[in-house]
Write a protein that holds these residues in place. Structure first.
Motif, PDB file in Angstrom:
ATOM      1  N   PRO A 136      73.650  47.163  51.083  1.00  0.00           N
ATOM      2  CA  PRO A 136      73.400  48.163  52.124  1.00  0.00           C
ATOM      3  C   PRO A 136      73.879  49.526  51.653  1.00  0.00           C
ATOM      4  O   PRO A 136      74.769  49.623  50.807  1.00  0.00           O
ATOM      5  N   ARG A 137      73.279  50.576  52.200  1.00  0.00           N
ATOM      6  CA  ARG A 137      73.646  51.927  51.770  1.00  0.00           C
ATOM      7  C   ARG A 137      73.626  52.861  52.970  1.00  0.00           C
ATOM      8  O   ARG A 137      72.657  52.873  53.736  1.00  0.00           O
ATOM      9  N   VAL A 138      74.675  53.616  53.142  1.00  0.00           N
ATOM     10  CA  VAL A 138      74.736  54.639  54.182  1.00  0.00           C
ATOM     11  C   VAL A 138      74.645  55.991  53.487  1.00  0.00           C
ATOM     12  O   VAL A 138      75.586  56.420  52.808  1.00  0.00           O
ATOM     13  N   VAL A 139      73.501  56.642  53.603  1.00  0.00           N
ATOM     14  CA  VAL A 139      73.267  57.899  52.896  1.00  0.00           C
ATOM     15  C   VAL A 139      74.129  58.996  53.511  1.00  0.00           C
ATOM     16  O   VAL A 139      74.104  59.220  54.723  1.00  0.00           O
ATOM     17  N   SER A 140      74.886  59.687  52.663  1.00  0.00           N
ATOM     18  CA  SER A 140      75.824  60.714  53.135  1.00  0.00           C
ATOM     19  C   SER A 140      75.284  62.130  52.979  1.00  0.00           C
ATOM     20  O   SER A 140      75.882  63.080  53.475  1.00  0.00           O
ATOM     21  N   THR A 141      74.175  62.276  52.270  1.00  0.00           N
ATOM     22  CA  THR A 141      73.545  63.581  52.120  1.00  0.00           C
ATOM     23  C   THR A 141      72.749  63.896  53.386  1.00  0.00           C
ATOM     24  O   THR A 141      72.489  63.004  54.203  1.00  0.00           O
ATOM     25  N   PRO A 142      72.331  65.156  53.565  1.00  0.00           N
ATOM     26  CA  PRO A 142      71.486  65.467  54.725  1.00  0.00           C
ATOM     27  C   PRO A 142      70.251  64.585  54.757  1.00  0.00           C
ATOM     28  O   PRO A 142      69.738  64.174  53.711  1.00  0.00           O
TER      29      PRO A 142
END
Length: 443
Positions: A136-142
């Motif tokens: 799983p990945r939680v994107v931290s960029t806009p």
């Protein structure tokens, strides 16, 4: 519910690892918080590429260690490149650190946290050089942009670089997995994907015995909703005619190429373990500009490499002056223990290296201003990133500007504009790195 703070330092490749750790943590019910002081579990994902990056990591670890002294029940974990390279030193010299987690073990972060609740001194830095698909990945960029990592590790073995010792051999992801992730990112709002790896141009050689970046790019261009594809970390010897043609033919691929050349003097390039010479570099830049007239080329250089003479530095200075690259970053050579270059005779003192770095950066400032002035009066497509309350202007980037490392376009508009929107801007003023204008409305 336990809270986890996660600080990620260094490059975008490290950031993707941190985003996957965040996904793993949230899936297990941890709350990931922004403020380091609020974390019951404090994680710092470190970089160790050059001395300044190591110093930044050490300072961050000590800051978090000071929080732990006030709250001994907290857990402090060091992950990433510094953990991989200096695991024994980190554990022995910073007693507040409960665990070190290497670059091939971050997928076990939940298990490691549970282990640290029972004991201190956990060390997981010997994992297999694998690719962890399906995390799983939680994107931290806009929401409108994201990094897309297509490979891990490096086989280039440049003599000044410790990355192969830290990240291991080059491993390409499967095209199907990359495309699936790109579709997911686009469905979640990403309009720009930045393609990253230690060397993107080497993509596929380990899987198919051929360079597959052009094929991958063609597949990514088929994704609905994806507007911009930007290439980083393209080694000059592998920027092939096929890759150039794909860039020229596919509208979604930004006419922007990040090509680290590091130097232009043939002797220094050979000492660096690079696979190109000055003539080849110059020829590539000429070919790119002829085939893609509006191409923007970004590069990085190393000033003060061991035994670099005054004449060789002058050759580099004149090369920068003559070739007039659009974007340029310069690093003073960093002597990294364990690398072949660190053992070379003729190590330069710090002041001389810094002076040479500054000289080229001053030269580039003038070149950048000259190139920026040529854009005054033009109409540029801008990806909007926000609104600056101080100068009351929207700001964003053109195809010629990558996130965090290049300039911005500031512009006025008489309507509300959302982040992630593309707008046309007429450029009215220019500085060294930034442009200023007004939203352009066609009659």
């Amino acid at each position: 519910m336990k809270k986890v703070s996660l600080v990620s330092l260094g490059c975008s490749k490290n950031l993707v690892d941190a985003e996957q750790m965040t996904g793993l943590l949230e899936n297990e019910g941890y709350e990931v918080v922004m403020d380091e002081e609020d974390g019951d579990i404090m994680i710092v994902n470190t970089c160790a590429f050059i001395e300044s990056a190591k110093q930044e990591a050490i300072e961050c670890i000590f800051e978090l260690a000071s929080y732990k002294k006030e709250h001994p029940d907290r857990i402090l974990i060091v992950t990433g490149c510094m953990a991989q390279r200096y695991k024994d030193e980190v554990l022995s010299e910073i007693p507040e650190v409960d665990a070190v987690v290497g670059t091939n073990d971050f997928s076990k972060i939940v298990e490691i946290i549970r282990e640290t609740e029972e004991k201190r001194g956990v060390c997981r830095c010997d994992g297999e050089e694998a690719l962890y698909e399906g995390l799983p990945r939680v994107v931290s960029t806009p929401s409108y942009m994201a990094y897309l990592k297509i490979a891990e590790g490096c086989d280039n073995r440049c003599t000044y670089c410790a990355i192969p010792y830290i990240r291991g051999k080059y491993r390409s992801r499967r095209i199907e997995d990359i495309v699936d992730e790109a579709k997911w990112l686009t469905e979640n709002g990403a309009k720009e994907l930045i393609i990253i790896a230690q060397d993107t141009t080497r993509y596929g050689i380990d899987l198919h015995n051929e360079y597959m970046l052009p094929k991958l790019l063609k597949e990514l261009c088929k994704i609905d909703g994806l507007e911009w594809i930007r290439l980083h970390y393209c080694y000059p010897e592998l920027v092939t005619d096929e890759l150039i043609e794909v860039m020229a033919d596919e509208e979604k691929i930004c006419n922007y190429l990040d090509i680290p050349i590091q130097h232009c003097n043939d002797r220094i390039l050979k000492l660096m373990g690079r696979r190109t010479n000055k003539a080849q570099i110059s020829g590539l830049i000429k070919k790119l500009r002829e085939r893609i007239p509006d191409v923007v080329i970004r590069t990085t250089l190393i000033a003060g490499f061991p035994s670099e003479t005054d004449d060789e530095f002058l050759e580099l200075y004149n090369f920068v002056d003559e070739i007039k690259l659009d974007r340029l970053g310069v690093f003073a050579y960093s002597q990294e223990e364990g690398t072949p270059a660190a053992r070379l005779d003729g190590q330069l003192d710090k002041d001389k290296k810094m002076d040479r770095q500054d000289e080229i950066m001053m030269l580039q400032e003038g070149i950048s201003e000259e190139l920026s002035q040529k854009k005054v009066g033009t109409i540029q497509t801008v990806l909007v990133e926000g609104f600056d309350e101080i100068i009351k202007s929207y700001f964003g980037r053109t195809y010629a500007d990558s996130v965090d490392i290049d300039g911005k376009v500031f512009f006025k508009a008489d309507r509300k504009i959302c982040d992630g929107e593309f707008v046309k801007v007429k450029i009215e003023q220019a500085m060294e790195f930034d442009l200023f204008g007004t939203e352009y409305k066609e009659n």
